[in-house]
Design a protein around this motif. Sequence first.
Motif, PDB file in Angstrom:
ATOM      1  N   UNK A  51      59.118 -20.719  17.943  1.00 37.23           N
ATOM      2  CA  UNK A  51      58.726 -20.767  19.355  1.00 37.23           C
ATOM      3  C   UNK A  51      59.920 -20.414  20.239  1.00 37.23           C
ATOM      4  N   UNK A  52      59.798 -19.319  20.960  1.00 38.20           N
ATOM      5  CA  UNK A  52      60.873 -18.864  21.827  1.00 38.20           C
ATOM      6  C   UNK A  52      60.585 -19.349  23.247  1.00 38.20           C
ATOM      7  N   UNK A  53      61.275 -20.382  23.632  1.00 41.74           N
ATOM      8  CA  UNK A  53      61.112 -21.003  24.952  1.00 41.74           C
ATOM      9  C   UNK A  53      59.657 -21.352  25.273  1.00 41.74           C
ATOM     10  N   UNK A  54      59.077 -22.234  24.484  1.00 39.63           N
ATOM     11  CA  UNK A  54      57.654 -22.569  24.701  1.00 39.63           C
ATOM     12  C   UNK A  54      57.408 -23.375  25.967  1.00 39.63           C
ATOM     13  N   UNK A  55      58.461 -24.013  26.496  1.00 38.36           N
ATOM     14  CA  UNK A  55      58.261 -24.859  27.683  1.00 38.36           C
ATOM     15  C   UNK A  55      58.282 -24.088  28.987  1.00 38.36           C
ATOM     16  N   UNK A  56      58.529 -22.787  28.908  1.00 40.31           N
ATOM     17  CA  UNK A  56      58.637 -21.945  30.103  1.00 40.31           C
ATOM     18  C   UNK A  56      57.366 -22.046  30.950  1.00 40.31           C
ATOM     19  N   UNK A  76      56.506 -15.476  21.231  1.00 39.64           N
ATOM     20  CA  UNK A  76      57.674 -14.775  21.789  1.00 39.64           C
ATOM     21  C   UNK A  76      57.981 -15.284  23.192  1.00 39.64           C
ATOM     22  N   UNK A  77      59.122 -14.862  23.726  1.00 39.22           N
ATOM     23  CA  UNK A  77      59.546 -15.415  25.020  1.00 39.22           C
ATOM     24  C   UNK A  77      58.629 -14.944  26.157  1.00 39.22           C
ATOM     25  N   UNK A  78      58.020 -13.791  26.014  1.00 40.69           N
ATOM     26  CA  UNK A  78      57.135 -13.314  27.075  1.00 40.69           C
ATOM     27  C   UNK A  78      55.857 -12.776  26.424  1.00 40.69           C
TER      28      UNK A  78
END
Lengths: 295, 265
Positions: free
Chosen positions: A155-160, A82-84
């Motif tokens: 994958x929700x924004x895995x590069x964050x 998830x994103x967070x």
Amino acid sequence: MPPAAQLRGVSKRFGSFVALDAIDLAVSPGEIRGFLGPNGAGKTTAMRILVGLLRADGGEVSLLGGDPWSRPQVRTELGFLPSDPGLYGRMRGRDLLDHFAALSERPPVLREAACAHLRMTDEDLARPVRTYSKGMRQKLGVLQAVQHDPALLILDEPGEGLDPLVMSGLLALLRDRRDAGRAILFSSHVLAEVEALCDTVTMIRDGAIVGAGTIGEIAQRRSRQVVVEVADPVAAIELPGCELVDRAGGRATFSHYGELGPLLTALAALAPRDVRIQEASLDEVFMEYYGEAAP
Amino acid sequence: MSGPLIRRLIAEQRVRMPLEFLLIGAWGFLLVAVFATSEVFTAQLEAQANEFGDLLDLVGIDPLAQWASVGFEHPIFLLGGGLFSVGLAVRAISGELEAGSLALALARPLSRGRWFASHLAVLVPGCLLLGEAYALGCLLAIGVTDPMGEIAPWTMLVAGAQGGLLLLALGGLGFLFSAFASERGRALAWSVGVIVVLYAASFLLPLWKPIAGLAQATPFAFFDPAPLLQRGEVAWGDIAVLALYALAPLSAAAVRFARRDLAGG
């Protein structure tokens, strides 16, 4: 080959707010699909419906051949970031990965390789998660999703929060998985990442899909920039499929849509001093879709 | 149920649970020890024994048993046990949802029903254990300080289990609010607020005759260990109602959790 994950005509409302409006989205084995959209466009909602955390109000949801809402067992072959991601801070990194592997009911066959790609050492994994930096937590989040080598990765924004070195390792890891026949749905705000990694892209805006296809196809549907310089500054220049954007002296800038053939013929007849034709980058495409002037 | 999940929940309690057990056990020990060593109590009891000894024996009133039963209903016992039961309950759904860890767990082949049942598998024995902590504390103090009066150990242990049932009912309320809320703080505030109101109501409502019957709507009205400790009478009806008080909110919470969207975190 049937898609590993598919939304067909899926809608979702939160009260009076329409989060998704009859969207279609699919990702197939051996494909990395980028999922693009500005904040609040509906990416996370769509991903959570695919995983079975949210229930669609309408439409069909299929994850690895089943309905993720009513059949949790289909998620055995799913890896989700998830994103967070919330990671238990008191656990050591390795214990946390072991815990999630046990919940997945699959051995962590890919953990070692993934750790190497993400530059995660044994010493890192021996530390409590609460001592991790944001980037380290993100790496652990990616690891829990990929370690059991699932058939489908969402994958929700895995590069964050990842540094460029680790990011390139992550991209290499995902390409490896794609080449091994895994399906990957990948959302990101960093368009260069999407352009470098994804085979296909779906673009969403205000809960509706506004574009889908390969990156090349999407770029082709959007404008090219054509800059023409002619000897006679006062002569009118008309080119097929072009809209004049700017003109200064003998130099004119156009936006061009459609086939290149007629344009090249017209340019040849014009005998210009100089011509430059640029494909729209994904960045420009994104701005065209989502910028203030977008329809 | 899920073995790995239960193991994690138990591991999370490895420090908190023993501390709560010790706190409640110490409370029971202290209460009986104060009773045994207080000169005021001793003098009163000796006087009562001389004047009304036969009468007290006849109606089955034992001051020690009465004193020990007060400790069960005291806010210190409820606070110590509630820390565990309500704390676990509000974290189970709203807390994990807010933290973002629920999404990671439920993105696996783990149904919401199994998630819920795994938490119950820790909550139920935990509540019973804490109820027994008070009983064991009292029994230890009785053995050490030899106070005037008698309590049969088995009645103390049954009362401990009944106390555990009350804690489970409080945890059930916590689960209910946790299943509806998306933030742990909100679920905790609702749970504590409702429990405090119910506790106050169980004391205050009987003071005003027209609404005195409403006190029977609170779970606290069904937890009175005094007759059990004094006369060995097990109040099966009260136990059944307390069990219902625990089951009803837990069932409602399970249904709500199974159907709700998990949009947060």
